[in-house]
Design a protein around this motif. Structure first.
Motif, mmCIF file in Angstrom:
data_model
loop_
_atom_site.group_PDB
_atom_site.id
_atom_site.type_symbol
_atom_site.label_atom_id
_atom_site.label_comp_id
_atom_site.label_asym_id
_atom_site.label_seq_id
_atom_site.Cartn_x
_atom_site.Cartn_y
_atom_site.Cartn_z
ATOM 1 N N ASP A 231 0.816 -1.218 0.000
ATOM 2 C CA ASP A 231 0.000 0.000 0.000
ATOM 3 C C ASP A 231 0.846 1.264 0.000
ATOM 4 O O ASP A 231 0.327 2.366 0.184
ATOM 5 C CB ASP A 231 -0.914 0.014 1.233
ATOM 6 N N GLY A 232 2.150 1.111 -0.200
ATOM 7 C CA GLY A 232 3.059 2.231 -0.041
ATOM 8 C C GLY A 232 3.197 3.114 -1.263
ATOM 9 O O GLY A 232 2.796 2.780 -2.384
ATOM 10 N N ARG A 233 3.814 4.254 -1.009
ATOM 11 C CA ARG A 233 4.129 5.251 -2.049
ATOM 12 C C ARG A 233 5.645 5.271 -2.189
ATOM 13 O O ARG A 233 6.367 5.541 -1.217
ATOM 14 C CB ARG A 233 3.590 6.611 -1.627
ATOM 15 N N LEU A 234 6.141 5.017 -3.388
ATOM 16 C CA LEU A 234 7.583 4.832 -3.595
ATOM 17 C C LEU A 234 8.113 5.840 -4.607
ATOM 18 O O LEU A 234 7.495 6.092 -5.646
ATOM 19 C CB LEU A 234 7.864 3.413 -4.074
ATOM 20 N N LEU A 235 9.297 6.388 -4.312
ATOM 21 C CA LEU A 235 10.010 7.289 -5.218
ATOM 22 C C LEU A 235 11.280 6.599 -5.695
ATOM 23 O O LEU A 235 12.085 6.146 -4.882
ATOM 24 C CB LEU A 235 10.360 8.598 -4.507
ATOM 25 N N HIS A 236 11.457 6.550 -7.007
ATOM 26 C CA HIS A 236 12.607 5.857 -7.605
ATOM 27 C C HIS A 236 13.469 6.882 -8.336
ATOM 28 O O HIS A 236 13.051 7.468 -9.334
ATOM 29 C CB HIS A 236 12.088 4.796 -8.586
ATOM 30 N N PHE A 237 14.690 7.095 -7.836
ATOM 31 C CA PHE A 237 15.632 8.007 -8.486
ATOM 32 C C PHE A 237 16.368 7.293 -9.618
ATOM 33 O O PHE A 237 16.773 6.147 -9.480
ATOM 34 C CB PHE A 237 16.648 8.541 -7.472
ATOM 35 N N ALA A 238 16.544 8.027 -10.732
ATOM 36 C CA ALA A 238 17.262 7.491 -11.899
ATOM 37 C C ALA A 238 16.774 6.083 -12.232
ATOM 38 O O ALA A 238 17.553 5.132 -12.235
ATOM 39 C CB ALA A 238 18.769 7.497 -11.652
ATOM 40 N N PRO A 239 15.476 5.942 -12.520
ATOM 41 C CA PRO A 239 14.903 4.604 -12.696
ATOM 42 C C PRO A 239 15.479 3.879 -13.909
ATOM 43 O O PRO A 239 15.747 4.483 -14.940
ATOM 44 C CB PRO A 239 13.408 4.886 -12.892
ATOM 45 N N GLU A 240 15.665 2.578 -13.737
ATOM 46 C CA GLU A 240 16.122 1.718 -14.826
ATOM 47 C C GLU A 240 15.005 0.734 -15.152
ATOM 48 O O GLU A 240 14.373 0.177 -14.238
ATOM 49 C CB GLU A 240 17.391 0.976 -14.412
ATOM 50 N N PRO A 241 14.738 0.495 -16.430
ATOM 51 C CA PRO A 241 13.598 -0.363 -16.808
ATOM 52 C C PRO A 241 13.614 -1.734 -16.149
ATOM 53 O O PRO A 241 12.551 -2.260 -15.794
ATOM 54 C CB PRO A 241 13.743 -0.474 -18.331
ATOM 55 N N ALA A 242 14.784 -2.308 -15.972
ATOM 56 C CA ALA A 242 14.858 -3.647 -15.380
ATOM 57 C C ALA A 242 14.340 -3.656 -13.950
ATOM 58 O O ALA A 242 13.795 -4.667 -13.484
ATOM 59 C CB ALA A 242 16.295 -4.167 -15.415
ATOM 60 N N THR A 243 14.501 -2.535 -13.235
ATOM 61 C CA THR A 243 13.990 -2.433 -11.872
ATOM 62 C C THR A 243 12.525 -2.032 -11.867
ATOM 63 O O THR A 243 11.718 -2.584 -11.107
ATOM 64 C CB THR A 243 14.811 -1.411 -11.068
ATOM 65 N N THR A 244 12.173 -1.079 -12.706
ATOM 66 C CA THR A 244 10.773 -0.646 -12.798
ATOM 67 C C THR A 244 9.850 -1.819 -13.057
ATOM 68 O O THR A 244 8.728 -1.881 -12.526
ATOM 69 C CB THR A 244 10.624 0.402 -13.914
ATOM 70 N N ARG A 245 10.320 -2.770 -13.837
ATOM 71 C CA ARG A 245 9.524 -3.935 -14.211
ATOM 72 C C ARG A 245 8.920 -4.656 -13.005
ATOM 73 O O ARG A 245 7.768 -5.066 -13.031
ATOM 74 C CB ARG A 245 10.416 -4.897 -15.013
ATOM 75 N N PHE A 246 9.692 -4.797 -11.929
ATOM 76 C CA PHE A 246 9.168 -5.548 -10.784
ATOM 77 C C PHE A 246 8.761 -4.666 -9.609
ATOM 78 O O PHE A 246 8.033 -5.112 -8.728
ATOM 79 C CB PHE A 246 10.171 -6.617 -10.318
#
Length: 267
Positions: free
Chosen positions: A107-122
């Motif tokens: 249920d969380g809200r997450l901030l991803h710095f310099a996102p990489e597609p391989a990480t965004t995927r999961f």
């Protein structure tokens, strides 16, 4: 000769196999070439060529591919990149950490710095709200300088910051990420660390691209971290856990042995 032909086939797309193989054969048969490089060097070149498209069968825990991973980096790291989801060692390590000891809050809200597609995927499907940020502003939700995050206090339940800290004023960045995390929020932090060094190596005169590459291994890095990275994290107010690539998992999933995720929790 057959070994060189097979090396050429593994290095290049199928459409280039015949031409590439013939080139390798002509090169190998050239008396001039053989006079320049000792026979041992030809063996080494062949071994390198054969390894570019994989040395051992591996498993990607993210996309479940099993087979040969590609070499990646300069100099190349064998079996580094999954050919399907293009994940690298650090992406697979983060996936394993999240799936086991340090799960995300659904249920969380997450901030991803310099996102990489391989990480965004999961990561994206694992949280209620997934937001991205980068100083460049390209294809992200927020254009943000991590040293001065223009967002309110206690905005996020989790932050992912992978291979960013070595590029910036780390003390400011750590302080700012602590500020925008909610109480009990978690920062998943990854950065190159040399654990054999007691202290971080920084050089105030390494300002140009060539100097930074010489001192820090990459022309946009500002330091090589030593073990005292932990002191910098703790000084920002975080509680610290670690998840380390070790043992058979490194073999199965092709992880970088000893690589760590610093799991930093806001008290």
């Amino acid at each position: 000769m057959n070994t060189l032909r097979e090396a050429a086939k593994r290095m290049l797309p199928a459409s280039l196999h015949a031409r590439a193989a013939d080139t390798w054969l002509r090169l190998a048969a050239s008396a001039r070439f053989l006079s320049i490089l000792p026979k041992m060097d030809i063996v080494q070149i062949t071994q390198i060529a054969q390894s570019l498209n994989g040395k051992f069968e591996r498993t990607c825990p993210i996309c479940k591919f099993r087979g040969y991973f590609k070499a990646y980096g300069s100099p190349p790291r064998w079996d580094a990149r999954c050919p399907v989801c293009r994940s690298l060692e650090r992406h697979r390590l983060l996936y394993l950490a999240i799936q086991s000891d340090f799960p995300l809050e659904p249920d969380g809200r997450l901030l991803h710095f310099a996102p990489e597609p391989a990480t965004t995927r999961f990561v994206r499907p694992a949280v209620a709200e997934y937001l991205t940020a980068d100083i460049s502003g390209h294809h992200v939700d927020y254009t943000i300088n991590i040293e001065r995050i223009n967002l309110p206090d206690s905005s996020f339940d989790a932050i992912i910051c992978s291979h960013v800290l070595e590029h910036v004023d780390d003390r400011s960045a750590l302080s700012e990420m602590y500020r925008v995390l909610r109480p009990k929020g978690v920062l998943y932090l990854m950065t190159p660390v040399i654990d054999g060094w007691e202290t971080t190596y920084e050089h105030k005169h390494a300002r140009g691209a060539l100097e930074r590459e010489l001192h820090f291994g990459q022309n946009d890095h500002l330091r090589y971290y030593g073990r005292d990275l932990r002191d910098r994290i703790l000084s920002a107010g975080f509680l610290l856990d670690e998840y380390t690539a070790s043992g058979e998992a490194c073999v199965t999933y092709s992880l970088w042995r000893g690589e760590r995720i610093f799991v930093c929790r806001k008290g």
